[in-house]
Design an enzyme around this catalytic site. Sequence first.
Site, PDB file in Angstrom:
ATOM      1  N   LYS A 195     -50.940  55.227  72.871  1.00 31.91           N
ATOM      2  CA  LYS A 195     -49.799  54.435  72.419  1.00 31.91           C
ATOM      3  C   LYS A 195     -50.221  53.670  71.176  1.00 31.91           C
ATOM      4  O   LYS A 195     -51.162  52.877  71.212  1.00 31.91           O
ATOM      5  CB  LYS A 195     -49.369  53.467  73.521  1.00 31.91           C
ATOM      6  N   LYS A 248     -47.107  58.234  72.228  1.00 30.18           N
ATOM      7  CA  LYS A 248     -46.010  57.367  71.808  1.00 30.18           C
ATOM      8  C   LYS A 248     -46.360  56.651  70.520  1.00 30.18           C
ATOM      9  O   LYS A 248     -47.454  56.112  70.437  1.00 30.18           O
ATOM     10  CB  LYS A 248     -45.762  56.345  72.919  1.00 30.18           C
TER      11      LYS A 248
HETATM   12  C1  PBG Z   1     -43.857  47.526  76.202  1.00 36.22           C
HETATM   13  C2  PBG Z   1     -43.157  48.749  75.734  1.00 36.22           C
HETATM   14  C3  PBG Z   1     -42.729  49.005  74.443  1.00 36.22           C
HETATM   15  C4  PBG Z   1     -42.059  50.209  74.482  1.00 36.22           C
HETATM   16  C5  PBG Z   1     -42.110  50.678  75.788  1.00 36.22           C
HETATM   17  N1  PBG Z   1     -42.805  49.762  76.554  1.00 36.22           N
HETATM   18  C6  PBG Z   1     -42.801  48.220  73.198  1.00 36.22           C
HETATM   19  C7  PBG Z   1     -44.018  47.558  72.767  1.00 36.22           C
HETATM   20  O1  PBG Z   1     -45.137  48.009  73.027  1.00 36.22           O
HETATM   21  O2  PBG Z   1     -43.842  46.519  72.131  1.00 36.22           O
HETATM   22  C8  PBG Z   1     -41.410  50.830  73.285  1.00 36.22           C
HETATM   23  C9  PBG Z   1     -40.288  51.712  73.551  1.00 36.22           C
HETATM   24  C10 PBG Z   1     -39.426  51.980  72.385  1.00 36.22           C
HETATM   25  O3  PBG Z   1     -39.602  51.498  71.251  1.00 36.22           O
HETATM   26  O4  PBG Z   1     -38.480  52.739  72.609  1.00 36.22           O
HETATM   27  N2  PBG Z   1     -45.105  47.702  76.724  1.00 36.22           N
HETATM   28 ZN    ZN Z   2     -45.978  45.611  77.129  1.00 37.71          ZN
END
Ligand code: PBG
Ligand code: ZN
Length: 325
Positions: A195, A248
Site C-alpha cells: 500500500k 493499492k
Molecule cells: C485507511 C484506508 C485508506 C483507504 C482504504 N483504507 C486511506 C488511507 O490510507 O488514508 C483508501 C481507499 C481509497 O482511496 O479508495 N487505512
Molecule cells: Zn488507516
Amino acid sequence: MLFPDYRPRRLRQSEAFRRMIRETVLSADDFILPLFAIGGKDVKNPIPSMPGHCQLSTEHLVKTAKEAYELGIPAVILFGIPETKNALATAAYSKDGIVQKAVSELKSKVPDLAVITDVCLCQYTDHGHCGVVEGHIIDNDATLDLLARTALSHAKAGADMVAPSDMMDGRVTEIRNVLDENNFSHVPIMSYAAKYCSAYYGPFRQAADSAPKFGDRRTYQMDPANALEAIREVTMDVEEGADIIMIKPALPYLDIICRVRQEIDLPVAAYNVSGEYAMIKAAEEKGWLDGKRAMMEMLTAIKRAGADMILTYFAMDAAKELRRS
Ligand code: PBG
Ligand code: ZN
C-alpha cells in the site's frame, strides 16, 4: 511475421472477430464494492468528491448491498464512520461499533454476499493516524494488539474476511494468531500488502473522515518510487499467513500488480482507489471524456496487469455496463 504476410487488422475487422481474440474479459465476479457505514436512521450523506457514493445508515447499506449482489457482485468491503474518536480508537473494536452492527445486519439480510471488513484505526483515532501515537511517532508494536482486537470483533460480528489496511509491520501474524485462538481459523485475511503513500486517497479521506490531523502516512505507507520493496512487503505477508494480497492504488501501480502476479501464487487483489474513481467522474462531468468507456478501459487494464479481483467504486456501474453488452 511481416507485412504483407501478416496483417493484424484482419482480426479486428468485425466485432465477432474481436470478441474471439479478446484476451481479457471483465465480469461482475471480479468486483468488490466498498461501502461506508454510518450510524443513525435514514442517513444517506452524499460524498462530494465521489459522485454516486454516500455514507449509508444500515437500512440503506442493506439495500445497496442487495442491489450489488443482484448485479452479480460477490463481495463488499465495509468502512465505518464512528460516532466517537479517541487516542486508542476504542470504537474500532467495540462490540456494538458501527462496522460490527453493519456486518451482522448485512449477513442476516443478504447472507450470500461476502462481507469483507477493512481493519484499521484511522477512522477511529482522534489524530487520524492508522496506529497508536506516542508524541508524534506511530508506535508499531503497540498498534498490533488493537488491530487484532478489531479484526476479532469483526469476525465475531460475522465478517467473512478481514482486510488490514494499516501497514504496520507484523500485523498479519498478530491477526492470524488471534483469529485462530478464537475459533476463527476459517476467516481469511486479505492484506493490503503493498500500500503506497498516495495522493489518490484524497476523496476517501473525505468519505471516511480519516485524514491525519498532523504529518502524513509516509512512515508506514510505501514510497511510490519503490518496486522491489513491494515484493518484500508482499512476500512477508504471504509468509505471515495472508490468503489474498492486495496492491493499492491500482492504475498508477500496474507494474507492481504485474510483477507480484508473476512472483506470487496467491490470489492478487488491486484497489482501484477513490482518486482513480474521482478523476474519471470529474472529467466526465466536464464533458472531457466518455466516462463509461474510460471506466471499462481502466478496469480492463487492471485485470490485464494481473489482478484476480478489483476493489472498485465502479463496481455497480461496471456490472450494469456488462449486463448491457
Ligand atoms: C485507511 C484506508 C485508506 C483507504 C482504504 N483504507 C486511506 C488511507 O490510507 O488514508 C483508501 C481507499 C481509497 O482511496 O479508495 N487505512
Ligand atoms: Zn488507516
